[in-house]
Design an enzyme around this catalytic site. Structure first.
Site, short mmCIF file in Angstrom:
data_model
loop_
_atom_site.label_atom_id
_atom_site.label_comp_id
_atom_site.label_asym_id
_atom_site.label_seq_id
_atom_site.Cartn_x
_atom_site.Cartn_y
_atom_site.Cartn_z
CD GLU A 44 -1.74 -2.28 1.77
OE1 GLU A 44 -0.52 -2.55 1.95
OE2 GLU A 44 -2.67 -3.32 1.86
CG HIS A 66 -10.48 -7.41 8.21
ND1 HIS A 66 -9.41 -7.74 9.06
CD2 HIS A 66 -9.67 -7.51 7.07
CE1 HIS A 66 -8.44 -8.31 8.59
NE2 HIS A 66 -8.53 -8.24 7.40
#
Lengths: 355, 329
Positions: free
Chosen positions: A81, A150
């Site tokens: 990322e 998450h």
């Protein structure tokens, strides 16, 4: 020229096709349609992210785009990322218009330096001479037991930091319109989409995740909240799933003789003060409900705006419902306890009207 | 830990079988409440589920060389690693079922298992466990022990910044660290070929001036041999190393993964080379165990796993208000 009835009919239909066709789409299909239409318009747009290619995005945001645009414009990335979101900054500065997907907003931790020290600050630090037209797509939200790493929304974490527009639309129509606006904006825009509102076959099926979306290209402002239900007794402010819960609560409150107005905030940053203040001027009461953490969050921000600029309208203290400053727990019973729902909203409203 | 190779190999077999049977039961338990229409949030085991069927050699053949006091950091696909490390199976299963009796009282779930008694942890963020293992190795060294730390990661994590920063630190400080890269060829839908600029990650060791080992074809024996060497080197203060093992992911990235991105026959080809069957064949051929020995062992394993499931299923859920506890200790 003889009168040609057939041709006239065809022309009429064609006109309809370009102007008025509206289909019911899921959130994810609305996203994919916006991306496709904009990519057809502007060759400078490309998409990078994990599993955005053949997979079509884990939450369906890029469904079908790989087949249409190929790997040059729909680029699967490694799990890097910092690398690829940082690269979006470099490519944007060179005049391209990258769209990057951070698969879960929870993963911001590995790339926040690029997002917040660079993407958000370079335009300002350069005195406006460097433009970074980047859209950062990211999936948010819980409610399906995906646990602490998450399931977050982190609306406020992004909203807190200057230099990025942050939007979180709820309904497919807004998803498409706001995504197109985000792509056309010359500033970095964090576009948060809620997993449960994507209308995916493998998650909870919600009516709200399917809605009418015009086929034509249109834009929806990035800085306006929307009154999604008009009422006179109390204002309920929500974002994404909390808007859905607020509407559910409003329906039930009718049975108790309470007429609630519901505002879908849509834009986290900038926040639409005008719509909030106008509503509270009418109702005199406000509940703010958020699927993010309680402290320093949206509920605090909205309350502060109303307390500072709309105090004279208030008939009762503002109620704040949010995740009570704990990480999102895994076990269903625990997660259900910490995420606000329609019942919590109803309780808050009932306490307020008897204040 | 184990005196000789025969004991070690039987131990590896046992752990691999335990893990496999555990995962096969989990596959079924996970689908409960999710049929005929799959809904990720439904059933007794909701949320994402990453199963490790096929990847057992990476964990068992490494951890056989460790003791309870050595540290393991694991991945989002952690069951085989946890079972090999000796994590309390009952509490682990209860955690996955979201029960009060679980390792994290139902707060963590399957990707977030913590058992400090056997120094095991895992997490849901790719690559994040590597620096934790560096820290454990640093602590071991500061304390003057010969304990080691092992970080399990997938081949996808090698492309994260955390990997490179950690490897440099470990090499710079000559830490007792072994990084095991479980190369199952796929980072969700992205193949290793499309994510990684070198064919194998053991060669990356050269960038840090440390030792790199490659294990081909999910071989439990080769993995055992190589891990033994890497762990011994770390214990003796000879520094960190990287082991990459080519392993197999029999199932989707998560349960419910449509797997449209990989060839339909890939898994059947992999299953035909199952590492547990290969080790079993070896044990029999080398007369390290008889058919009867392994049958008895299998029965014990099934009983242990069944007991863990029974414990989990019969345990109570936490009270809702318990969500507010444990933020601060």
């Amino acid at each position: 020229m003889p009168f040609d009835r057939t041709r006239m009919t065809i022309n009429y239909l064609t006109m309809e096709a370009t102007k008025q066709i509206t289909r019911k789409l899921t959130g994810s299909k609305a996203m994919a349609q916006a991306l496709e239409q904009e990519m057809n318009r502007d060759k400078n747009i490309f998409i990078m992210g994990e599993d955005v290619g053949k997979y079509g995005g884990i939450f369906g945001s890029t469904t079908g785009l790989y087949e249409k645009f190929g790997q040059e414009r729909i680029m699967d990335t490694p799990i890097s990322e910092t690398g690829f979101i940082g690269a979006a900054i470099g490519a944007a500065a060179e005049g391209l218009r990258p769209i990057v997907e951070l698969m879960f907003v929870d993963f911001h931790g590995v790339v926040m330096d690029q997002i917040y020290n660079h993407m958000a600050k370079i335009p300002y630090m350069s005195g406006g001479s460097v433009k970074l037209p980047i859209v950062l797509l990211t999936a948010v939200g819980g409610g399906y037991s995906d646990a602490a790493q998450h399931s977050q929304t982190l609306y406020a974490s992004f909203g807190h930091l200057p230099g990025m527009k942050v939007v979180a639309p709820t309904f497919p129509n807004d998803i498409k319109g706001m995504l197109i606006s985000a792509i056309r904006d010359d500033n970095p825009v964090v576009f948060m989409f809620h997993k449960t509102l994507q209308g995916l076959g493998w998650m909870d099926q919600l009516d709200a995740s399917l809605g009418p979306v015009p086929e034509e290209v249109y834009t929806t402002p990035l800085d306006k909240a929307k009154v999604v239900r008009e009422g006179k007794d109390v204002t309920i402010v929500g974002v994404q799933m909390m808007t859905v819960e607020a509407l559910k609560a409003a329906d039930k409150l009718v049975e108790r003789g309470i007429d609630a107005e519901v505002i879908d905030l849509r834009s986290i940053k900038p926040i639409d003060k005008e719509t909030l203040l106008k509503s509270v001027a009418k109702t005199g009461r406000m509940v703010v409900v958020d699927e993010d953490y309680y402290s320093y969050g949206i509920t605090a921000e909205v309350s502060a705006i109303v307390a500072s600029e709309g105090f004279k309208h208030l008939k009762a203290p503002i109620a704040r419902l949010a995740i009570p400053d704990v990480p999102i727990p895994y076990s269903r019973v625990l997660e259900k306890y910490v995420i606000p729902d329609a019942n919590d909203i109803i309780n808050a409203v009932e306490n307020m009207v008897t204040y | 830990m184990k005196k000789n190779s025969k004991q070690d190999l039987l131990w590896i077999y046992r752990k691999m079988k335990t893990s496999r049977y555990f995962e096969e039961r989990m596959e079924k338990a996970y689908l409960e409440g999710k049929q005929p229409v799959f809904n990720i949030g439904a059933g007794p085991v909701p949320g994402e589920m990453h199963l490790s069927n096929g990847q057992e050699p990476a964990a068992a053949s490494m951890i056989v060389n460790l003791t309870k006091d050595d540290t393991v950091t694991a991945t989002h696909r952690p069951h085989h690693q946890a079972i090999a490390k000796g994590v309390d199976l009952k509490k682990m299963t209860a955690e996955i079922f979201g029960k009060k009796t679980g390792l994290g009282k139902g707060k963590g779930g399957h990707m977030h298992l913590f058992d400090p008694i056997v120094k095991f942890s895992c997490g849901g963020i790719v690559g994040a466990g590597i620096p934790h293992a560096v820290g454990a190795a640093l602590a071991n060294k500061k304390k003057g022990t010969d304990r080691v730390a092992v970080a399990f990661i997938g081949e996808g994590a090698v492309n994260s910044g955390a990997f490179h920063e950690s490897m440099n630190l470990a090499a710079l400080w000559n830490l007792p660290l072994v990084v095991v890269v479980e190369d199952n060829s796929w980072g969700i839908s992205v193949s290793k070929k499309n994510s990684t600029c070198v064919p194998t990650n053991d060669v990356r060791a050269a960038a840090y001036g440390i030792k790199g080992y490659g294990v081909r074809d999910n071989d439990p024996l080769k993995m055992y041999e190589v891990s033994k060497e890497a762990v011994e080197r770390a214990r003796k203060g000879e520094g960190p190393s990287i082991i990459e093992i080519e392993t197999y992911r029999y199932l989707g990235h998560f349960q419910g993964d449509p797997e449209l991105y990989r060839p339909k026959d890939e898994v059947s080809k992999l299953r035909a080379k199952d590492p547990i069957e290969r080790l079993k064949k070896y044990l029999l051929e080398e007369t390290l165990a008889s058919e009867e020995d392994l049958r008895v062992l299998d029965q014990e394993i099934m009983k242990e796993v069944d007991n863990a499931y029974e414990f989990a299923i019969n345990s109570a859920y936490p009270e809702p208000e318990e969500a507010l506890e444990d933020v601060f200790v």
